[in-house]
Design an enzyme around this catalytic site. Structure first.
Site, PDB file in Angstrom:
ATOM      1  N   LYS A 180       0.836  -1.216   0.000  1.00 58.97           N
ATOM      2  CA  LYS A 180       0.000   0.000   0.000  1.00 58.97           C
ATOM      3  C   LYS A 180       0.864   1.256   0.000  1.00 58.97           C
ATOM      4  CE  LYS A 180      -1.451   1.840   3.895  1.00 58.97           C
ATOM      5  NZ  LYS A 180      -1.243   3.215   4.356  1.00 58.97           N
TER       6      LYS A 180
ATOM      7  N   ARG B 114      -4.692  10.857   3.964  1.00 58.67           N
ATOM      8  CA  ARG B 114      -3.413  11.560   4.157  1.00 58.67           C
ATOM      9  C   ARG B 114      -2.434  11.286   3.025  1.00 58.67           C
ATOM     10  NH1 ARG B 114      -1.654  14.156   7.802  1.00 58.67           N
ATOM     11  NH2 ARG B 114       0.411  13.771   6.972  1.00 58.67           N
TER      12      ARG B 114
ATOM     13  N   CYS C 274      -4.239  12.774  12.333  1.00 62.94           N
ATOM     14  CA  CYS C 274      -5.042  11.560  12.496  1.00 62.94           C
ATOM     15  C   CYS C 274      -4.802  11.034  13.899  1.00 62.94           C
ATOM     16  CB  CYS C 274      -4.722  10.534  11.413  1.00 62.94           C
ATOM     17  SG  CYS C 274      -3.162   9.690  11.646  1.00 62.94           S
TER      18      CYS C 274
ATOM     19  N   ARG D 199       0.857  14.975  12.616  1.00 61.65           N
ATOM     20  CA  ARG D 199       1.345  14.710  11.250  1.00 61.65           C
ATOM     21  C   ARG D 199       1.406  15.975  10.391  1.00 61.65           C
ATOM     22  NH1 ARG D 199      -0.832   8.967   9.243  1.00 61.65           N
ATOM     23  NH2 ARG D 199       1.075   9.097   8.044  1.00 61.65           N
ATOM     24  N   PRO D 200       2.215  16.952  10.773  1.00 58.35           N
ATOM     25  CA  PRO D 200       2.342  18.175   9.966  1.00 58.35           C
ATOM     26  C   PRO D 200       2.986  17.870   8.609  1.00 58.35           C
ATOM     27  CG  PRO D 200       4.079  18.059  11.635  1.00 58.35           C
ATOM     28  CD  PRO D 200       3.163  16.899  11.896  1.00 58.35           C
ATOM     29  N   ILE D 201       2.926  18.789   7.651  1.00 57.15           N
ATOM     30  CA  ILE D 201       3.595  18.614   6.349  1.00 57.15           C
ATOM     31  C   ILE D 201       4.625  19.723   6.119  1.00 57.15           C
ATOM     32  CG2 ILE D 201       1.700  17.322   5.255  1.00 57.15           C
ATOM     33  CD1 ILE D 201       0.996  20.012   3.805  1.00 57.15           C
ATOM     34  N   ASP D 202       5.143  20.295   7.211  1.00 59.99           N
ATOM     35  CA  ASP D 202       6.096  21.420   7.089  1.00 59.99           C
ATOM     36  C   ASP D 202       7.315  21.037   6.253  1.00 59.99           C
ATOM     37  OD1 ASP D 202       8.193  20.914   9.895  1.00 59.99           O
ATOM     38  OD2 ASP D 202       6.499  19.651   9.322  1.00 59.99           O
TER      39      ASP D 202
ATOM     40  N   ASP E  52       4.908   0.866  11.886  1.00 64.75           N
ATOM     41  CA  ASP E  52       3.695   0.212  11.398  1.00 64.75           C
ATOM     42  C   ASP E  52       3.574  -1.239  11.857  1.00 64.75           C
ATOM     43  OD1 ASP E  52       3.786   1.901   8.145  1.00 64.75           O
ATOM     44  OD2 ASP E  52       3.256   2.597  10.153  1.00 64.75           O
TER      45      ASP E  52
ATOM     46  N   ILE F 290       8.233   7.487  16.517  1.00 66.70           N
ATOM     47  CA  ILE F 290       7.901   8.175  15.262  1.00 66.70           C
ATOM     48  C   ILE F 290       6.620   9.013  15.405  1.00 66.70           C
ATOM     49  CG2 ILE F 290       7.425   7.876  12.787  1.00 66.70           C
ATOM     50  CD1 ILE F 290      10.261   7.023  13.545  1.00 66.70           C
TER      51      ILE F 290
ATOM     52  N   ARG G 227      -8.369  -0.518   4.606  1.00 70.15           N
ATOM     53  CA  ARG G 227      -7.552   0.499   3.950  1.00 70.15           C
ATOM     54  C   ARG G 227      -6.175  -0.042   3.580  1.00 70.15           C
ATOM     55  NH1 ARG G 227      -5.785   4.429   7.391  1.00 70.15           N
ATOM     56  NH2 ARG G 227      -4.629   4.987   5.511  1.00 70.15           N
TER      57      ARG G 227
HETATM   58  C1  EPZ Z   1       4.427   7.018   5.846  1.00 72.27           C
HETATM   59  O1  EPZ Z   1       3.684   8.128   6.357  1.00 72.27           O
HETATM   60  C2  EPZ Z   1       3.459   5.836   5.861  1.00 72.27           C
HETATM   61  N1  EPZ Z   1       2.283   6.170   5.074  1.00 72.27           N
HETATM   62  C3  EPZ Z   1       3.030   5.544   7.292  1.00 72.27           C
HETATM   63  O2  EPZ Z   1       2.247   4.350   7.271  1.00 72.27           O
HETATM   64  C4  EPZ Z   1       4.256   5.251   8.129  1.00 72.27           C
HETATM   65  O3  EPZ Z   1       3.873   5.055   9.465  1.00 72.27           O
HETATM   66  C5  EPZ Z   1       5.219   6.453   8.051  1.00 72.27           C
HETATM   67  O4  EPZ Z   1       5.562   6.725   6.679  1.00 72.27           O
HETATM   68  C6  EPZ Z   1       6.508   6.194   8.794  1.00 72.27           C
HETATM   69  O5  EPZ Z   1       7.127   5.046   8.354  1.00 72.27           O
HETATM   70  C7  EPZ Z   1       2.349   6.076   3.714  1.00 72.27           C
HETATM   71  O6  EPZ Z   1       3.365   5.778   3.131  1.00 72.27           O
HETATM   72  C8  EPZ Z   1       1.081   6.353   2.976  1.00 72.27           C
HETATM   73  P1  EPZ Z   1       6.497  10.516   7.784  1.00 72.27           P
HETATM   74  P2  EPZ Z   1       4.274   9.620   6.254  1.00 72.27           P
HETATM   75  O7  EPZ Z   1       6.345  11.785   7.028  1.00 72.27           O
HETATM   76  O8  EPZ Z   1       5.174   9.746   5.091  1.00 72.27           O
HETATM   77  C9  EPZ Z   1       6.882  13.848  11.118  1.00 72.27           C
HETATM   78  C10 EPZ Z   1       0.416   2.951   7.745  1.00 72.27           C
HETATM   79  O9  EPZ Z   1       0.014   2.452   8.815  1.00 72.27           O
HETATM   80  N2  EPZ Z   1       6.760  14.830  10.004  1.00 72.27           N
HETATM   81  O10 EPZ Z   1       7.676   9.671   7.466  1.00 72.27           O
HETATM   82  O11 EPZ Z   1       3.124  10.539   6.380  1.00 72.27           O
HETATM   83  C11 EPZ Z   1       5.594  13.045  11.302  1.00 72.27           C
HETATM   84  O12 EPZ Z   1       4.658  13.749  12.079  1.00 72.27           O
HETATM   85  C12 EPZ Z   1       0.874   4.432   7.708  1.00 72.27           C
HETATM   86  O13 EPZ Z   1       0.486   2.340   6.675  1.00 72.27           O
HETATM   87  C13 EPZ Z   1       6.944  16.169  10.278  1.00 72.27           C
HETATM   88  O14 EPZ Z   1       7.190  16.567  11.425  1.00 72.27           O
HETATM   89  O15 EPZ Z   1       5.155   9.649   7.604  1.00 72.27           O
HETATM   90  C14 EPZ Z   1       6.120  11.790  11.971  1.00 72.27           C
HETATM   91  O16 EPZ Z   1       6.281  12.023  13.323  1.00 72.27           O
HETATM   92  C15 EPZ Z   1       0.653   5.135   9.002  1.00 72.27           C
HETATM   93  N3  EPZ Z   1       6.839  17.047   9.242  1.00 72.27           N
HETATM   94  C16 EPZ Z   1       7.476  11.604  11.296  1.00 72.27           C
HETATM   95  O17 EPZ Z   1       7.856  12.865  10.758  1.00 72.27           O
HETATM   96  C17 EPZ Z   1       6.574  16.645   7.951  1.00 72.27           C
HETATM   97  O18 EPZ Z   1       6.473  17.486   7.039  1.00 72.27           O
HETATM   98  C18 EPZ Z   1       7.513  10.565  10.190  1.00 72.27           C
HETATM   99  O19 EPZ Z   1       6.425  10.834   9.341  1.00 72.27           O
HETATM  100  C19 EPZ Z   1       6.396  15.279   7.702  1.00 72.27           C
HETATM  101  C20 EPZ Z   1       6.496  14.381   8.751  1.00 72.27           C
END
Ligand code: EPZ
Length: 420
Positions: free
Chosen positions: A22, A91, A115, A120-123, A306, A328, A398
């Site tokens: 996925k 997301r 969520c 989960r910010p996107i900064d 995960d 994480i 999902r």
């Molecule tokens: C991906 O999410 C996966 N989702 C998540 O799987 C997985 O848990 C995660 O990576 C970590 O391995 C998909 O691929 C669709 P991140 P993503 O950005 O990319 C922080 C599942 O169960 N962060 O690597 O959204 C964030 O808050 C899902 O299948 C910022 O601070 O995760 C987190 O604490 C859940 N600013 C950390 O980084 C940002 O701009 C890692 O998040 C982006 C992230």
């Protein structure tokens, strides 16, 4: 809303085949927006998130056809904004931002809310787009990114919890059509990022270093269509490996990538689970009691967040104390209170859960809160004496393709109950 009824206490036996990943297929589908030519993606799992992404691509103007496990996308003529509600709901759809900005020099996408597992910010995603020259405006729930020229740049993408997976994917997808060279430092090394880089390269992109913390992208004028098969889902494979261990079973897992699962397999071995790896096949069996192990979630190649909830279930049936630390996401222990309904003894201390394992679990009605928590509740139901009802399994659908059928194939007494 469907729920699952599970009669536990049956050791799982037999063979199961893993579906496509996925978390690889969502960015791959988004990447098809980077070219007007047709793209074919194979081994696509039948999941609600995939259907969502197909609807989102259609709302942008792409022609999407799904036949069995093959998705064909032709993004001949697309627009920079799609259906607000669709995008807001999932997301993972944030990863259309990079391809739209790369292809159209403009993207307008709804902000993904937080969520249950964290804010989960996107900064970091936005930092990357700005570094490539985009001007950002955030208003009315949208982020609008636009620029006349997209120019390569050096970008450090490390955040509070380390690298970002979808942030790395997004910046990579914007940079492939930028002028000049982009270097992403502190890039995510997940296999899903590598799979995306492979696909982009098949489309004509110039990328090196994917899978390492430094990715270099040399921009090209345009990309062409390509065909690609999605990597197997390492999280689904880990879930079935733990299902075998938690039920004292003997399961052969086909079509996996053990080399993507080293941290999980290592912890299972430490706890006393027998694991034989042969090519893409894993043979997982357990005989007798296990040892408690401590786990801390980390970015790849560390222990995946995960799989944290599923591993916690294994530790609840393992006599002794174990500490599971989530590094994480800040609130990814929603499953703890539901596991307590089944008799588990778990206390939370900050980012850690202390599991006092060994007390037999007994069946009860429980509520799924998110994708991986729901998988953990299913595993707990398989281990528990009596009947467990897992509600709100739309979370499960999902990310797991026909999990109840696959488990029944291994001898589980599990059935889906459609709510009237
Ligand atoms: C991906 O999410 C996966 N989702 C998540 O799987 C997985 O848990 C995660 O990576 C970590 O391995 C998909 O691929 C669709 P991140 P993503 O950005 O990319 C922080 C599942 O169960 N962060 O690597 O959204 C964030 O808050 C899902 O299948 C910022 O601070 O995760 C987190 O604490 C859940 N600013 C950390 O980084 C940002 O701009 C890692 O998040 C982006 C992230």
């Amino acid at each position: 809303m469907d729920s699952l009824l599970i009669k536990g206490g049956v050791p799982l036996h037999g063979e199961v085949t893993i579906s496509g990943a996925k978390n690889a297929v969502l960015p791959l589908m988004a990447a098809t927006l980077l070219t007007a030519e047709p793209c074919v993606i194979r081994r696509v799992p039948d999941l609600s998130d995939v259907q969502f992404m197909a609807q989102i691509l259609s709302s942008l103007g792409a022609k999407v056809t799904v036949k069995d496990d093959t998705v064909t996308v032709r993004a001949a003529k697309i627009k920079p904004f799609g259906d607000y509600d669709l995008i807001r709901k999932m997301r993972g759809s944030i990863c259309i931002l990079g391809p739209l900005l790369g292809r159209l020099r403009h993207a307008r996408v709804s902000l993904p809310g937080g969520c249950v597992i964290g804010t989960r910010p996107i900064d970091l995603h936005l930092k990357g787009m700005e570094a490539l020259g985009a001007k950002l405006t955030i208003e009315n729930g949208y982020v609008d990114a636009a620029t006349k020229r997209l120019v390569g740049s050096d970008i450090f993408l490390g955040g509070r919890a380390g690298p970002t997976v979808l942030g790395t994917a997004n910046v990579m997808m914007a940079a492939v059509l930028a002028e000049g060279v982009t270097t992403i430092e502190s890039a995510a090394c997940e296999p899903e990022v590598v799979d995306l880089a492979f696909f982009l390269t098949e489309m004509g992109a110039r990328i090196s270093g994917a899978g390492s913390p430094t990715i270099t992208i040399t921009g090209v004028k345009e990309l062409h269509g390509a065909e690609h098969s999605v990597i197997p889902d390492r999280i689904e494979a880990a879930t079935f490996a733990i299902a075998a261990a938690v039920t004292n079973g003997d399961v052969t897992i086909h079509g996996a990538r053990p080399d993507h699962m080293s941290a999980v397999l290592d912890k299972l071995k430490d706890s006393g689970v027998h694991i034989d790896r042969k090519g893409l096949t894993l043979h997982v069996r357990r005989n007798g009691s296990l040892k408690p192990v401590d786990v801390t979630t980390q970015p790849y190649a560390g222990f995946p967040t995960d799989v944290q909830a599923q591993m916690m279930v294994l530790m609840t049936v393992t006599p002794g104390l174990s500490i599971i630390s989530e590094r994480i996401f800040e609130s990814r222990f929603m499953h703890v209170s539901e596991l307590a309904r089944l008799g588990a003894e778990i206390s939370i201390e900050g980012p850690s859960a202390i599991v006092k394992g060994g007390r037999p679990l007994s069946g009860a009605p429980v509520m799924a809160s998110d994708l991986r928590a729901s998988a953990a509740l299913v595993l707990a139901g398989l281990a528990a004496k009596g009947e467990t009802q897992v509600n709100r399994i739309y979370h499960l659908d999902r990310g797991y393709e026909r999990i109840d059928q696959k488990l029944r194939g291994l001898g589980a007494r599990i059935q889906r109950v459609q709510e009237k």
